[in-house]
Structure formats: C-alpha cells, structure tokens
Design a protein around this motif. Sequence first.
Motif, PDB file in Angstrom:
ATOM      1  N   LYS A 185       4.666   1.813 -11.046  1.00  0.00           N
ATOM      2  CA  LYS A 185       3.831   0.842 -11.766  1.00  0.00           C
ATOM      3  C   LYS A 185       4.616   0.214 -12.910  1.00  0.00           C
ATOM      4  O   LYS A 185       4.565  -1.004 -13.129  1.00  0.00           O
ATOM      5  N   ASP A 197      -2.436  -0.651  -8.990  1.00  0.00           N
ATOM      6  CA  ASP A 197      -3.280   0.538  -9.012  1.00  0.00           C
ATOM      7  C   ASP A 197      -2.427   1.735  -8.590  1.00  0.00           C
ATOM      8  O   ASP A 197      -1.540   1.597  -7.750  1.00  0.00           O
ATOM      9  N   PHE A 256       0.812  -1.215   0.000  1.00  0.00           N
ATOM     10  CA  PHE A 256       0.000   0.000   0.000  1.00  0.00           C
ATOM     11  C   PHE A 256       0.848   1.268   0.000  1.00  0.00           C
ATOM     12  O   PHE A 256       1.774   1.412   0.787  1.00  0.00           O
ATOM     13  N   SER A 257       0.498   2.182  -0.902  1.00  0.00           N
ATOM     14  CA  SER A 257       1.119   3.513  -0.986  1.00  0.00           C
ATOM     15  C   SER A 257       2.642   3.416  -1.090  1.00  0.00           C
ATOM     16  O   SER A 257       3.379   4.083  -0.367  1.00  0.00           O
ATOM     17  N   LEU A 311     -10.617   4.315  -2.099  1.00  0.00           N
ATOM     18  CA  LEU A 311      -9.782   3.128  -2.282  1.00  0.00           C
ATOM     19  C   LEU A 311     -10.414   1.907  -1.627  1.00  0.00           C
ATOM     20  O   LEU A 311     -10.849   1.950  -0.473  1.00  0.00           O
ATOM     21  N   LYS A 329      -2.481   5.330  -6.803  1.00  0.00           N
ATOM     22  CA  LYS A 329      -3.246   6.226  -5.940  1.00  0.00           C
ATOM     23  C   LYS A 329      -2.290   7.223  -5.288  1.00  0.00           C
ATOM     24  O   LYS A 329      -1.089   6.976  -5.203  1.00  0.00           O
ATOM     25  N   LYS A 349      -1.736  -7.585  -4.257  1.00  0.00           N
ATOM     26  CA  LYS A 349      -2.314  -6.388  -4.865  1.00  0.00           C
ATOM     27  C   LYS A 349      -1.367  -5.225  -4.571  1.00  0.00           C
ATOM     28  O   LYS A 349      -0.962  -5.031  -3.421  1.00  0.00           O
ATOM     29  N   CYS A 350      -1.009  -4.474  -5.582  1.00  0.00           N
ATOM     30  CA  CYS A 350      -0.036  -3.393  -5.425  1.00  0.00           C
ATOM     31  C   CYS A 350      -0.714  -2.039  -5.635  1.00  0.00           C
ATOM     32  O   CYS A 350      -1.357  -1.817  -6.668  1.00  0.00           O
ATOM     33  N   VAL A 351      -0.589  -1.174  -4.649  1.00  0.00           N
ATOM     34  CA  VAL A 351      -1.087   0.203  -4.766  1.00  0.00           C
ATOM     35  C   VAL A 351       0.126   1.111  -4.646  1.00  0.00           C
ATOM     36  O   VAL A 351       0.740   1.209  -3.577  1.00  0.00           O
TER      37      VAL A 351
END
Length: 404
Positions: free
Chosen positions: A187, A200, A154-155, A401, A202, A178-180
């Motif tokens: 990315k 994703d 995350f982040s 999110l 963000k 899952k990659c944020v």
Amino acid sequence: MNILVVNAWHDDNRGDMALVHSAILLLKRRYPHAGIKVVSMVPVEHKVWRTAHISLQQEFPDIDVIASPLPLEASDVTLTKGLRLIAAFLSIFFPWFSRFSGFNTEVKEADLIVSVGGHYLFSYNNNFKSLFRLLRLTQPMTLGLHLKKKVILFSQSIGPFQGRLAHKVMENTFRKAKCVVRENLSKEVILRLAPKASVDVKPDSAFYLADFDVAPTLPISVANRYAIFTLREPMKGNIKKVRAAYMQELKSAAERLLERGTVDKVYIFPHVTGPIKIEDDRVISREFRDLCDNEAIELFTSPLTLPQTLAFYQKASFVVGTRFHSVVFALSQLTPAVALSYYGPKAKGIMSYIGMSDLCFDIETVLSDEVLTGVEKCLKYEAEGKIKQQQQRIVDELESLSFD
C-alpha cells in the motif's frame, strides 16, 4: 455480467495456481451467475502452454482459458506479437494504443477486469527487458481503464520499481484502478506513486483454500509425525554466499528437530516445479537433500493434485517455508508454519498482517536457532488456538470483500 481474470500463471507454480483458484471461488461467491474468462500469461506458441492450466480446467470446466496475445520470452516473438509490443510501449504515452496489444475483444466484452494475485508487478532493473515485462502484464488493465471498465488489482504484492518509465506505467494504473493488496508495505509503494489511489489491504486470497475440498487420502504413505521444509533459490545479496549459509542453517535446524524427537521425518517438498528454470525448486531441494546426513530427511517427489497438496500440508506437524505460499497452504489447513522471506514485501508484510511477524525470518541472515524458536512458537500458537482464530478472521475478511 462478464468477468475477465488476467495474468494467470502456470499450474507448476502452486502458489500462483492457488491465487487463481481462490480468486475464482470468491468471484463466483459474489457473482454466482457471471460468465468468467481467464487470460493466461503464457502464449500458445510457448512450450509450456499445453500444461499451463490443467488443474484450473479440471476444477472449473465452465471457464474458458485464453492464451496471452503477447510473448512471454524472446523465442515467442512473431511479427504480430512484435507489433503488439510496440503498441504496448506507445500506450505509456498514448493509452489508446493499448487497443492494438491483442486484448481488445476480451476486454471490450468484460464488465469487470481482475488482475489476479501474486507478486509480479515490479521492475528490479532499469532496462527495456524489465520494462516490456511490466508492459506485458499491465496491458489488459491499461486497455480496460481506457475503455472505462472497472479494473481491480486483486491480492497483490507490489514493487519495487526501477526507472522513470516503469514508474509512469504503474502510476497510470494505480491512479485509476482499484487496488487490493496483501500487506501495508505494498500500500505504501502504491501511495508513493499515486497518492490518491484507491487501495485496500486484505489477506492473501490463497488463504481462502480453507474453503477448498481437500483430498481424503494421499497417493503414497507418509510418516505419522512429519515436518515439511520448502526451499527456493535466493534472489538478493551475494547469492552464492547466501545460498550456502541458508542451506547449512536449514540442515542444522532439520537435524536438531529430528534429534529432539519433535518429528519423525522431515520432507523436503519442491512447492514450485516450474514452468521455467528459475522457478524450479527441485534443483535446490535435491542439493539440500544431498547435503543432509540424516536419512529421515527425505525429498518428496510424488506428484500431487491441488486437493492432495492441501492434504499433505494439513497432515504435517508444522511447515518451515521459504516459498511463502507453502506457509499459506499450511495455515489455511490450520498447520503451524514458520516463514523465511526471500524478496520483497510479501512474507514479512503478510505475516505481520496476520499477527505472526515473530514467525518470519530473512533468508539472508536466518540461523538454525531462530528456526527452532519459530517452530516452538508456532506450535504454541496452535495449542492456544491462535492459528484457528486467525484463519477464521482471514476467511471472514475475504468473504466480505466487495469487487464493486
């Protein structure tokens, strides 16, 4: 529901502290009845463990903070922790070895594992020290994925990675988690290693500090019109040469801003004060102050809580930040900011993502003229309402999110 937040760093790094706080706020908003535990990067044997998460425990007294079962430095290695490192290495090829790396109980109990934000998933040297550092950080994720748990990075800002083993470690993680990430550059790094990864983009979660309670007053009096400059040590190029040129250009920019009457005071603020020597901005901040002739350029040394730090940034006229989270702190409080990028995709990528790439300059080549132009532009953006507009868009994106 049980949530395990992993890879929490030390309170002395205000940016990383903000990423942990903001992630918890967003998780509590999404899962108000969930139980949350936090696993630190710091083992209990390390000298900084005692002060590692004081702010976190004050703000969230209902959350348990657990020391890392793996060593942070060579001095932390015990027989047990050494065996866990061997298990971590073997997990590259046989993921079930991750059961023996020390995270088994917490990961088994978790329904969701969140590797909290920051820029720590990289390896800039192709050696065992760099590889074991990466293994230490990815072990709870490796085990979680092996046990079929939902795992979210995350982040994050990601890369670069040197060496085939580092590539294999991260490819295994990116393929299943899952990659944020915080910018498109990260990315691209992930998709080069794992083309079918779920990625994703963000905003940096620390922007969610816009929703955090800010202290009504500061513990000391400050000037009515002031700027904040944050410095940090360069990380690339000819370090000695880059450092000298960077400090001279910032000195010139600060003095010219004072001469023009843009502000009455420039505070040099060590945004990060540890916990380890290479992260302590006080050294370069003191040297910068000694370099400056103008007495209106002042080193700010008063200790501040997180709510007080936000108030300090909120009251500033603008920020010139090398520590990127000083820029995030400022923009979250609607204070204009100019960013200086020192390493990796973080600053350039995030400033581009929020539509302010023209306010980001490279630490290796920055000129005082560019800083002054950046200040003029960011003040113009504030007057036009662009900063408020972008801040609201970012908060809306973060609140939308899904961790599912």
